[in-house]
Write a protein that holds these residues in place. Structure first.
Motif, PDB file in Angstrom:
ATOM      1  N   ALA A   1      -0.770  -2.422   1.709  1.00  0.00           N
ATOM      2  CA  ALA A   1      -0.234  -1.492   1.345  1.00  0.00           C
ATOM      3  C   ALA A   1       0.045  -0.641   2.464  1.00  0.00           C
ATOM      4  O   ALA A   1       1.294  -0.178   2.853  1.00  0.00           O
ATOM      5  CB  ALA A   1      -0.322  -0.186   0.613  1.00  0.00           C
ATOM      6  N   ARG A   2      -0.489  -0.686   3.857  1.00  0.00           N
ATOM      7  CA  ARG A   2      -0.153  -0.031   4.897  1.00  0.00           C
ATOM      8  C   ARG A   2       0.545  -0.468   6.213  1.00  0.00           C
ATOM      9  O   ARG A   2       1.352  -0.387   6.743  1.00  0.00           O
ATOM     10  CB  ARG A   2      -2.020  -0.139   5.779  1.00  0.00           C
ATOM     11  N   ASN A   3       0.486  -2.447   5.658  1.00  0.00           N
ATOM     12  CA  ASN A   3       1.619  -3.092   6.537  1.00  0.00           C
ATOM     13  C   ASN A   3       2.474  -3.801   5.833  1.00  0.00           C
ATOM     14  O   ASN A   3       3.322  -4.274   6.582  1.00  0.00           O
ATOM     15  CB  ASN A   3       1.349  -3.380   7.900  1.00  0.00           C
ATOM     16  N   ASN A   4       2.616  -3.837   4.245  1.00  0.00           N
ATOM     17  CA  ASN A   4       3.106  -5.264   4.037  1.00  0.00           C
ATOM     18  C   ASN A   4       2.609  -6.306   3.896  1.00  0.00           C
ATOM     19  O   ASN A   4       4.038  -7.197   3.800  1.00  0.00           O
ATOM     20  CB  ASN A   4       4.601  -4.937   3.640  1.00  0.00           C
ATOM     21  N   ARG A   5       2.093  -6.508   4.783  1.00  0.00           N
ATOM     22  CA  ARG A   5       1.460  -8.464   4.782  1.00  0.00           C
ATOM     23  C   ARG A   5       0.700  -8.587   3.877  1.00  0.00           C
ATOM     24  O   ARG A   5      -0.439  -7.789   3.291  1.00  0.00           O
ATOM     25  CB  ARG A   5       0.188  -8.016   6.096  1.00  0.00           C
ATOM     26  N   ILE A   6       1.140 -10.101   3.622  1.00  0.00           N
ATOM     27  CA  ILE A   6       0.453 -10.969   2.429  1.00  0.00           C
ATOM     28  C   ILE A   6      -0.995 -10.789   3.106  1.00  0.00           C
ATOM     29  O   ILE A   6      -1.285 -11.572   3.828  1.00  0.00           O
ATOM     30  CB  ILE A   6       1.193 -12.516   2.445  1.00  0.00           C
ATOM     31  N   ILE A   7      -2.128 -10.718   2.168  1.00  0.00           N
ATOM     32  CA  ILE A   7      -3.688 -10.813   1.932  1.00  0.00           C
ATOM     33  C   ILE A   7      -4.251 -11.263   1.102  1.00  0.00           C
ATOM     34  O   ILE A   7      -5.500 -11.425   1.078  1.00  0.00           O
ATOM     35  CB  ILE A   7      -4.503  -9.154   1.713  1.00  0.00           C
ATOM     36  N   GLY A   8      -3.038 -11.540   0.046  1.00  0.00           N
ATOM     37  CA  GLY A   8      -3.944 -12.464  -0.904  1.00  0.00           C
ATOM     38  C   GLY A   8      -3.127 -13.418  -2.409  1.00  0.00           C
ATOM     39  O   GLY A   8      -1.445 -12.424  -2.165  1.00  0.00           O
TER      40      GLY A   8
END
Ligand code: C2E
Ligand code: CA
Ligand code: CA
Ligand code: CA
Length: 274
Positions: free
Chosen positions: A49-56
């Motif tokens: 939620a901090r940077n909209n990067r896919i983490i999973g």
């Protein structure tokens, strides 16, 4: 298998009006007992939620057949959940998801795969073994697996549920409570369980700007999650306006069509490689 077959036909009769097509459930059941031929897994990104990067990603089952076409899991999972073969199907999902996630981790090393778990799977004494065995055989790190306990799991005895969560966490596996707020479990329940993550159902957020009651519910669930130091994932984000509005609840993760619909493994790999 004759024993399982009896259960299938009993339930099919009982739920004929809900599912309409007993032959379809029969076909699904046959495939679970043989080669899982019509099944596949799709993957929907979960973003930081901090940077909209896919983490999973969440693994979501799909079933397709020449005769019945594409059938949504909402049309067969509730049925299969009442049948002993949810265990076999659930094990197939875990194996397939860990194999695919192993490939995905070559691109995103910290990638976490979320797998949905139905209540009857937890109730099987050999479920622990199946999960640990799948991790062992795929060489997949337990901390990169998250088990999402679906709605009906909240109907299990609280002490039993706590024991199950403690077992998986003591083996390094993450545990999330799925769709919290649906069903009739109280908010108190999340305060009593040692969860890593709470997922807030999209039914509470999709019209939240115009629903003060949903604002109160989401705020209470988020506060409860923070009290037990659990991460918060909000599901069903379909546009940027909703994402901006939801920032006030300080979620850890977002999931929804705004980032991506669930896609096949190949498309997921393209998505994260581009
Ligand atoms: P779920 O676990 O709550 O999964 C999220 C569902 O919401 C998925 O539906 C997903 O496609 C949908 N979704 C995600 N983002 C959005 C959005 O922005 N808008 C809208 N309108 N929908 C969104 P799907 O894939 O049809 O799965 C339905 C349900 O079937 C799942 O709900 C889960 O309860 C169950 N299910 C799926 N795969 C499995 C599985 O492997 N095992 C078990 N036990 N249940 C599964
Ligand atoms: Ca889920
Ligand atoms: Ca969910
Ligand atoms: Ca749901």
């Amino acid at each position: 298998t004759i024993y399982h077959g009896d259960i299938v036909f009993y339930n099919m009769e009982k739920h004929k009006h809900e599912f309409g097509d007993r032959d379809m459930i029969g076909t699904i059941y046959q495939q679970i007992m043989t080669d899982f031929s019509g099944f596949s897994l799709y993957y929907q990104p979960i973003v930081d939620a901090r940077n909209n990067r896919i983490i999973g990603a969440e693994a979501l089952i799909r079933w397709q057949d020449d005769k019945y076409g594409f059938v949504s899991p909402d049309r067969f999972i509730p049925f299969i959940e009442q049948n002993a073969c949810i265990f076999e199907l659930g094990n197939w999902v875990i194996w397939q998801a860990l194999q695919d996630a192993t490939e995905i981790r070559r691109i995103i090393p910290d990638f976490i795969i979320n797998v949905n778990i139905a209540a009857p799977q937890l109730e099987r004494p050999d479920f622990h073994y199946e999960v640990l065995n799948a991790l062992h055989d795929t060489g997949y790190p337990p901390q990169n697996l998250c088990l999402e306990l679906t709605e009906r799991c909240r109907e299990l005895d609280t002490d039993f549920l706590r024991g199950e969560i403690e077992f998986f966490r003591s083996n390094g596996i993450r545990v999330a409570m799925d769709d919290f707020g649906t069903g009739n479990a109280s908010l108190q329940l999340i305060l009593e369980l040692p969860l890593d993550e709470i997922k807030i159902d999209r039914s509470f957020v999709q019209n939240i700007q115009n629903h003060p009651m949903n604002q109160i519910i989401v705020s209470a669930i988020a506060d409860g999650a923070r009290t037990i130091h659990a991460d918060i994932c909000i599901e069903g984000i379909e546009d940027q306006a909703l994402e901006l509005y939801l920032q006030q609840y300080h979620p850890t993760y977002y999931q929804g069509y705004y980032y991506s619909k669930p896609v096949a493994k190949g498309d997921f790999l393209s998505l994260i490689s581009s």
